[in-house]
Design a protein around this motif. Sequence first.
Motif, PDB file in Angstrom:
ATOM      1  N   GLY A  66      38.546  51.410   3.060  1.00 19.44           N
ATOM      2  CA  GLY A  66      37.582  50.997   4.386  1.00 19.44           C
ATOM      3  C   GLY A  66      38.514  51.600   5.751  1.00 19.44           C
ATOM      4  N   SER A  67      38.736  50.772   6.606  1.00 21.02           N
ATOM      5  CA  SER A  67      39.567  51.039   7.291  1.00 21.02           C
ATOM      6  C   SER A  67      40.349  52.445   7.600  1.00 21.02           C
ATOM      7  N   ILE A  68      41.889  52.165   6.564  1.00 19.31           N
ATOM      8  CA  ILE A  68      42.639  53.288   6.612  1.00 19.31           C
ATOM      9  C   ILE A  68      41.869  54.368   6.425  1.00 19.31           C
ATOM     10  N   PRO A  69      41.105  55.101   5.617  1.00 26.69           N
ATOM     11  CA  PRO A  69      40.809  55.994   4.837  1.00 26.69           C
ATOM     12  C   PRO A  69      39.993  56.633   5.590  1.00 26.69           C
ATOM     13  N   SER A  70      38.435  55.671   6.301  1.00 25.69           N
ATOM     14  CA  SER A  70      37.799  56.371   7.094  1.00 25.69           C
ATOM     15  C   SER A  70      37.941  56.488   8.788  1.00 25.69           C
ATOM     16  N   LYS A  71      39.498  55.663   9.263  1.00 32.40           N
ATOM     17  CA  LYS A  71      39.646  56.282  10.588  1.00 32.40           C
ATOM     18  C   LYS A  71      41.217  57.523   9.684  1.00 32.40           C
ATOM     19  N   THR A  72      41.888  57.310   8.569  1.00 30.46           N
ATOM     20  CA  THR A  72      42.055  58.886   8.563  1.00 30.46           C
ATOM     21  C   THR A  72      41.575  60.126   8.518  1.00 30.46           C
ATOM     22  N   LEU A  73      40.063  59.798   7.753  1.00 33.37           N
ATOM     23  CA  LEU A  73      39.184  61.391   8.068  1.00 33.37           C
ATOM     24  C   LEU A  73      38.682  61.263   9.401  1.00 33.37           C
ATOM     25  N   ILE A  74      38.306  60.141   9.834  1.00 33.70           N
ATOM     26  CA  ILE A  74      37.792  60.866  11.781  1.00 33.70           C
ATOM     27  C   ILE A  74      39.102  61.041  12.378  1.00 33.70           C
ATOM     28  N   ALA A  75      40.148  61.110  12.248  1.00 34.22           N
ATOM     29  CA  ALA A  75      40.940  61.948  12.659  1.00 34.22           C
ATOM     30  C   ALA A  75      41.327  63.076  12.369  1.00 34.22           C
ATOM     31  N   SER A  76      40.925  63.629  11.274  1.00 31.24           N
ATOM     32  CA  SER A  76      41.074  65.181  11.234  1.00 31.24           C
ATOM     33  C   SER A  76      40.037  64.897  11.640  1.00 31.24           C
ATOM     34  N   ALA A  77      38.198  65.067  11.726  1.00 30.28           N
ATOM     35  CA  ALA A  77      37.796  65.042  12.460  1.00 30.28           C
ATOM     36  C   ALA A  77      37.597  65.502  14.030  1.00 30.28           C
ATOM     37  N   ASN A  78      38.270  63.786  14.560  1.00 29.94           N
ATOM     38  CA  ASN A  78      38.394  64.311  16.316  1.00 29.94           C
ATOM     39  C   ASN A  78      38.993  65.480  15.993  1.00 29.94           C
ATOM     40  N   MET A  79      40.506  66.012  15.503  1.00 29.54           N
ATOM     41  CA  MET A  79      41.153  67.016  15.675  1.00 29.54           C
ATOM     42  C   MET A  79      41.029  68.324  15.865  1.00 29.54           C
ATOM     43  N   ALA A  80      39.616  68.442  14.882  1.00 29.34           N
ATOM     44  CA  ALA A  80      38.570  70.235  15.144  1.00 29.34           C
ATOM     45  C   ALA A  80      38.326  69.964  16.042  1.00 29.34           C
ATOM     46  N   HIS A  81      37.584  68.675  16.393  1.00 32.49           N
ATOM     47  CA  HIS A  81      36.338  68.830  17.653  1.00 32.49           C
ATOM     48  C   HIS A  81      37.018  69.336  18.564  1.00 32.49           C
ATOM     49  N   THR A  82      38.113  68.458  18.662  1.00 37.11           N
ATOM     50  CA  THR A  82      39.387  69.129  19.977  1.00 37.11           C
ATOM     51  C   THR A  82      39.761  70.535  20.589  1.00 37.11           C
ATOM     52  N   LEU A  83      40.014  70.842  19.410  1.00 39.59           N
ATOM     53  CA  LEU A  83      39.911  72.873  18.411  1.00 39.59           C
ATOM     54  C   LEU A  83      39.091  73.097  19.125  1.00 39.59           C
ATOM     55  N   TYR A 100      38.757  73.080  28.965  1.00 32.56           N
ATOM     56  CA  TYR A 100      39.474  72.586  28.823  1.00 32.56           C
ATOM     57  C   TYR A 100      40.809  73.396  29.814  1.00 32.56           C
ATOM     58  N   GLY A 101      40.378  74.584  29.656  1.00 33.81           N
ATOM     59  CA  GLY A 101      40.967  76.257  30.591  1.00 33.81           C
ATOM     60  C   GLY A 101      41.566  77.129  29.604  1.00 33.81           C
ATOM     61  N   ILE A 102      41.748  76.543  28.242  1.00 37.06           N
ATOM     62  CA  ILE A 102      42.765  76.457  26.863  1.00 37.06           C
ATOM     63  C   ILE A 102      41.912  77.827  26.350  1.00 37.06           C
ATOM     64  N   ASP A 103      42.479  79.241  26.561  1.00 35.74           N
ATOM     65  CA  ASP A 103      41.972  80.267  25.290  1.00 35.74           C
ATOM     66  C   ASP A 103      42.422  79.767  24.151  1.00 35.74           C
ATOM     67  N   ASN A 118      39.027  81.253  10.996  1.00 35.11           N
ATOM     68  CA  ASN A 118      39.128  80.847  10.274  1.00 35.11           C
ATOM     69  C   ASN A 118      39.145  79.552   9.846  1.00 35.11           C
ATOM     70  N   PHE A 119      38.169  78.322  10.230  1.00 28.96           N
ATOM     71  CA  PHE A 119      38.040  77.332   9.858  1.00 28.96           C
ATOM     72  C   PHE A 119      38.061  76.346   8.459  1.00 28.96           C
ATOM     73  N   ARG A 130      29.684  65.833  10.009  1.00 31.52           N
ATOM     74  CA  ARG A 130      29.376  67.305  10.600  1.00 31.52           C
ATOM     75  C   ARG A 130      30.752  68.475  11.200  1.00 31.52           C
ATOM     76  N   ARG A 131      31.773  67.470  12.041  1.00 32.90           N
ATOM     77  CA  ARG A 131      32.929  68.054  12.454  1.00 32.90           C
ATOM     78  C   ARG A 131      33.544  68.765  11.810  1.00 32.90           C
ATOM     79  N   LEU A 132      33.501  68.483  10.634  1.00 33.64           N
ATOM     80  CA  LEU A 132      34.191  68.878   9.729  1.00 33.64           C
ATOM     81  C   LEU A 132      34.049  70.158   8.465  1.00 33.64           C
ATOM     82  N   GLY A 133      32.369  70.155   9.062  1.00 37.99           N
ATOM     83  CA  GLY A 133      31.444  71.710   8.692  1.00 37.99           C
ATOM     84  C   GLY A 133      30.800  70.941   8.351  1.00 37.99           C
ATOM     85  N   ALA A 134      30.223  70.253   7.868  1.00 39.29           N
ATOM     86  CA  ALA A 134      29.322  70.329   6.408  1.00 39.29           C
ATOM     87  C   ALA A 134      27.657  70.004   7.624  1.00 39.29           C
TER      88      ALA A 134
END
Length: 479
Positions: A46-63, A69-72, A77-78, A190-194
């Motif tokens: 439940g919460s632990i694995p799903s929020k861990t997956l979401i954390a990775s997805a959010n990091m990919a989305h941030t990149l 945010y003015g960063i080039d 290669n994703f 989706r954020r992780l490429g699916a």
Amino acid sequence: MNDNYYAIVIGAGTAGQVISKGLAKAGKKVLLIDKGPFGGDSTNFGSIPSKTLIASANMAHTLWRAGLYGIDLQIHNFQSTRVMQRVRDVVEQMRTKNDQVAFQTAGVHTRISECHFTDPYTVQTADGEKISAKNIIIATGSHTVIPPIRGLEDIFYRTNESIFALNEIPTSIAIVGGGPTGCEFAQAFRRLGASVFVIEKDETLLPLEEPEVSRAVQSALVKEGVEIYLDTIVTRVRKDGDKITLFLKHTLDDKEYELRVHELLIATGRKPAIGSLNLEAAGIEYSDAGIRRDAYGKTSKSHIWVVGDAAGAPFYTHTADNQANTVLYNLLNPWPMQKKIDRAQPVPRTISCDPEVASIGLTEQQAIEEYGPGNVSTYVVSLKEVDRAICEGETDGFVKFITKRISSEILGATIVAPIAQDMILEVSCAMASGISLRKLGAIIHPYPTYSQAISKASQMCETETFSPFFRNFFTKRLQ
């Protein structure tokens, strides 16, 4: 037959952990039985694995959004091949806090086994051993409701208990169910490429939340490329080589549509996991909605208690924890000192999409139905008016309060914001303490923070409702 236990706790999730460790600390001999792995649904599926997956997805989305945010930052290669392994690593790390060794160190006797009642004081494990105790606590949690889709029994589909066994992010995945779980997984994959497809039988996503929430989450998912089918049911499924074919039917017509994906996730709600306990042998009253209990946590048999999801909705880890502490107190104190499970306190509801969603209490429609339209006021503050949100480029969200019109007693609230799940605690404390929205605004909020939206809602309450009402009231009296 072993009958020298003070208590047997069935289920090693959050509620079972609280009660078994608490009893052991009090010097009681307690046995904790779980089919395994220990830690319950929240830790393992439940919460632990799903929020861990979401954390990775959010990091990919941030990149990917760095340019805003003015960063080039050039990404050529994703790769997300190690994401699922990271999820399992975090689960294993968390699981060690509540494995058999941890419980035994805390003085709790443990057994990994299925079990069921043979009489009101006795349970039998899978190897045939019968064990008795003065008290028995049922804390078996809940599991996914599997819809009656033709052909489902002939294919391998995923639920929250098996989705994290994936070795890599799937090329495509269909998610049946547009509730909190379905929406969270849809955005993460989706954020992780699916390629992601969500099928929901109702006319909106998240049908139990405010309409504004449904629109906000749907907009976020569609913007990121998730395909959503509303008012749609899955009539049947079929295995096609390495893919699964879903046959979809819109509820407003008779046309059937085909959708082919590599993985299928069922996320259509939950129900109490009590079917294998043989509750009839113990004389315990129950229904499909859960085990019946009194205000103190006791079932129809006064020495058998039930806590958490096994007693029925709402299915939240935080409610199970709260209830478990009350039942633990009651197990350790005589009848005159026992206290009731807090059913009056409103329960926060959270959805870990981006932006986050957190809500509590009544929706606007529920408040109007209960109190009447003339007695309810609603205040909505867009994040476009919040300085911190502007600075961070996160203005797709809002804060909404529903109150009694004159007293401004908070009846419900919804927050859609990057840290909505943290912000809702302030509202929860206010509601539990009887603090009105007007009084909440008198509290000094740090600046610049997202909580400025709560202060602004309070100001709206003062200027749009409270002050005009009393100005008109006294004007009429003086005429």
